[in-house]
Design a protein around this motif. Structure first.
Motif, PDB file in Angstrom:
ATOM      1  N   PHE A  19      -9.247   6.567  -1.614  1.00 60.05           N
ATOM      2  CA  PHE A  19      -8.543   5.337  -1.223  1.00 60.05           C
ATOM      3  C   PHE A  19      -9.043   4.213  -2.129  1.00 60.05           C
ATOM      4  CE2 PHE A  19      -7.109   3.047   2.966  1.00 60.05           C
ATOM      5  CZ  PHE A  19      -6.117   2.399   2.260  1.00 60.05           C
ATOM      6  N   MET A  29      -3.725   5.453  -1.342  1.00 63.81           N
ATOM      7  CA  MET A  29      -4.475   6.392  -0.512  1.00 63.81           C
ATOM      8  C   MET A  29      -3.929   7.800  -0.713  1.00 63.81           C
ATOM      9  SD  MET A  29      -5.353   6.309   3.563  1.00 63.81           S
ATOM     10  CE  MET A  29      -3.657   6.123   4.096  1.00 63.81           C
ATOM     11  N   MET A  33      -0.296   7.056  10.232  1.00 60.18           N
ATOM     12  CA  MET A  33      -0.076   7.925   9.085  1.00 60.18           C
ATOM     13  C   MET A  33       1.335   8.512   9.054  1.00 60.18           C
ATOM     14  SD  MET A  33      -2.841   7.762   7.365  1.00 60.18           S
ATOM     15  CE  MET A  33      -3.010   6.065   7.935  1.00 60.18           C
ATOM     16  N   THR A  68      -2.983  11.225   0.278  1.00 57.89           N
ATOM     17  CA  THR A  68      -2.690  11.927   1.532  1.00 57.89           C
ATOM     18  C   THR A  68      -1.805  13.150   1.333  1.00 57.89           C
ATOM     19  OG1 THR A  68      -0.769  10.508   1.945  1.00 57.89           O
ATOM     20  CG2 THR A  68      -2.869   9.806   2.904  1.00 57.89           C
ATOM     21  N   ALA A 104       0.838  -1.197   0.000  1.00 58.28           N
ATOM     22  CA  ALA A 104       0.000   0.000   0.000  1.00 58.28           C
ATOM     23  C   ALA A 104       0.873   1.247   0.000  1.00 58.28           C
ATOM     24  CB  ALA A 104      -0.916  -0.003   1.225  1.00 58.28           C
ATOM     25  N   PHE A 105       0.392   2.282  -0.676  1.00 61.00           N
ATOM     26  CA  PHE A 105       1.159   3.516  -0.817  1.00 61.00           C
ATOM     27  C   PHE A 105       0.295   4.739  -0.518  1.00 61.00           C
ATOM     28  CE2 PHE A 105       3.204   0.515  -3.697  1.00 61.00           C
ATOM     29  CZ  PHE A 105       4.555   0.705  -3.438  1.00 61.00           C
ATOM     30  N   HIS A 106       0.929   5.767   0.065  1.00 61.29           N
ATOM     31  CA  HIS A 106       0.386   7.109   0.062  1.00 61.29           C
ATOM     32  C   HIS A 106       0.683   7.714  -1.307  1.00 61.29           C
ATOM     33  CE1 HIS A 106      -0.064   7.348   4.519  1.00 61.29           C
ATOM     34  NE2 HIS A 106       1.026   6.585   4.532  1.00 61.29           N
ATOM     35  N   ARG A 123       4.695   7.915  -0.879  1.00 55.02           N
ATOM     36  CA  ARG A 123       5.577   7.108  -0.040  1.00 55.02           C
ATOM     37  C   ARG A 123       4.895   5.799   0.324  1.00 55.02           C
ATOM     38  NH1 ARG A 123       4.121   8.165   5.530  1.00 55.02           N
ATOM     39  NH2 ARG A 123       2.582   9.845   5.643  1.00 55.02           N
ATOM     40  N   HIS A 124       5.692   4.899   0.867  1.00 52.64           N
ATOM     41  CA  HIS A 124       5.187   3.603   1.306  1.00 52.64           C
ATOM     42  C   HIS A 124       4.232   3.775   2.481  1.00 52.64           C
ATOM     43  CE1 HIS A 124       5.601  -0.128   3.797  1.00 52.64           C
ATOM     44  NE2 HIS A 124       5.524  -0.722   2.635  1.00 52.64           N
ATOM     45  N   PHE A 125       3.154   2.996   2.482  1.00 55.56           N
ATOM     46  CA  PHE A 125       2.217   2.980   3.609  1.00 55.56           C
ATOM     47  C   PHE A 125       2.421   1.716   4.428  1.00 55.56           C
ATOM     48  CE2 PHE A 125      -2.611   2.807   4.763  1.00 55.56           C
ATOM     49  CZ  PHE A 125      -2.305   3.074   6.084  1.00 55.56           C
ATOM     50  N   HIS A 126       2.198   0.538   3.830  1.00 47.49           N
ATOM     51  CA  HIS A 126       2.483  -0.712   4.531  1.00 47.49           C
ATOM     52  C   HIS A 126       2.655  -1.854   3.530  1.00 47.49           C
ATOM     53  CE1 HIS A 126      -2.022  -0.944   4.267  1.00 47.49           C
ATOM     54  NE2 HIS A 126      -1.782  -2.244   4.054  1.00 47.49           N
ATOM     55  N   TYR A 176      -1.347  -4.654  12.633  1.00 46.90           N
ATOM     56  CA  TYR A 176      -0.247  -3.873  12.078  1.00 46.90           C
ATOM     57  C   TYR A 176       0.830  -3.631  13.141  1.00 46.90           C
ATOM     58  CZ  TYR A 176      -3.499  -2.498   8.295  1.00 46.90           C
ATOM     59  OH  TYR A 176      -4.381  -2.487   7.247  1.00 46.90           O
TER      60      TYR A 176
END
Length: 295
Positions: A168, A183, A294, A185, A139-141, A189-192, A233
């Motif tokens: 999203f 998503m 976040m 934001t 997942a990415f921002h 950048r990387h989210f998870h 998480y």
């Protein structure tokens, strides 16, 4: 259209290569399959590597690898991609077991690596650590979610599984509800990164194991509304977020157009839709994600 079939690996740069390698092997339970002066390769079972680590100044996800089908033509895929105005490069023997690869950047700057399926590896699951089944999704921002979502659908052949409002998106390339999440934001950048576990019992054992080894949960356990998966998480040593999940929705027949029925679904049948920005979209069991998620 030639579309990707499966997420194969995710590659990261990290300042402390040794500590992050120890996390993936002794804590998550991946298998170290190869190591050289530039990279560390870590696997589950069938793929030679699901995670690639390289030393870098900051912790970040730099590349994501996807497989084509065994009968798909890589040359034709490259031409198809170039027809969208995307600049591609061809790489021969770029990584262990991968003979030929088409590489290009998505709109947020992450390198996409697309290749034909290598020969399956005869690896066994590790015996120590969490030991997930597979790399599930990344997942990415992003700054422009609709633009990046359209790129994954138009260039790579993804399908939209669900939206949360208009910010999203959840995208699939196989039967799993999502392989890529995007998503909006205000940053790229990387989210998870998410790894699949067997079931609730495996998730419970994993949370206990992480706790005993000094890792606390950022959020969860819970059950997402979108995708309906169980989740928990935590942060890896370099600060990047890892999700462990189970029971993710699957669409086993694209023509039917709905996800395999489950008793916890609120819709019957459960079809792709736009979810409101509502607590039930994030966690059917209660608590919403903390602000720390976040960061």
């Amino acid at each position: 259209m030639i579309g990707v079939r499966k997420i194969a690996h995710a590659a990261y740069e990290t300042p402390d290569l040794e500590q992050q390698t120890e996390y993936y092997t002794n804590i998550l339970g991946l298998t170290l399959t190869a190591k050289d002066k530039d990279a560390v390769y870590l696997a589950n079972t069938v793929d030679h590597h699901a995670v690639v680590l390289r030393r870098g100044a900051a912790a970040q996800c730099t590349r994501v690898g996807f497989e084509l089908g065994p009968n798909d033509d890589l040359d034709a895929f490259e031409k198809q991609t170039a027809a969208h105005g995307v600049k591609t490069s061809r790489k021969k023997d770029p990584e262990p077991t991968i003979a030929d690869m088409v590489a290009f950047q998505d709109p947020k700057g992450t390198v996409m690596e697309v290749f034909k399926r290598p020969e399956p590896q005869a690896l066994k699951f590790a015996r120590n650590g969490v030991v997930p089944h597979k790399l599930g999704h990344v997942a990415f921002h992003v700054t422009e979610v609709k633009k990046v979502t359209a790129f994954y659908c138009d260039v790579l052949g993804f399908r939209v599984s669900d939206w949360m409002s208009d910010f999203f998106s959840f995208l699939r390339c196989g039967v799993d509800h999502h392989t890529i999440n995007l998503m909006e934001t205000g940053s790229n950048r990387h989210f998870h990164t998410a790894f699949e576990l067997r079931d609730w019992g495996h998730l419970e054992t994993a949370c206990d194991f992480l706790s005993l080894n000094g890792y606390r949960m950022l959020w969860g356990p819970g059950r997402h509304g979108i995708g309906h998966n169980l989740f928990a998480y935590h942060r890896s040593p370099n600060g990047m977020i890892t999700e462990l999940f189970a029971e993710l929705d699957q669409m086993k027949d694209e023509e039917l157009g709905y996800f395999d029925p489950r008793p916890w679904h609120r819709d019957n049948p459960q079809k792709p839709k736009v979810w409101p920005k509502d607590p039930s979209a994030s966690n059917l069991w209660g608590p919403m994600p903390p602000e720390e998620m976040m960061k």
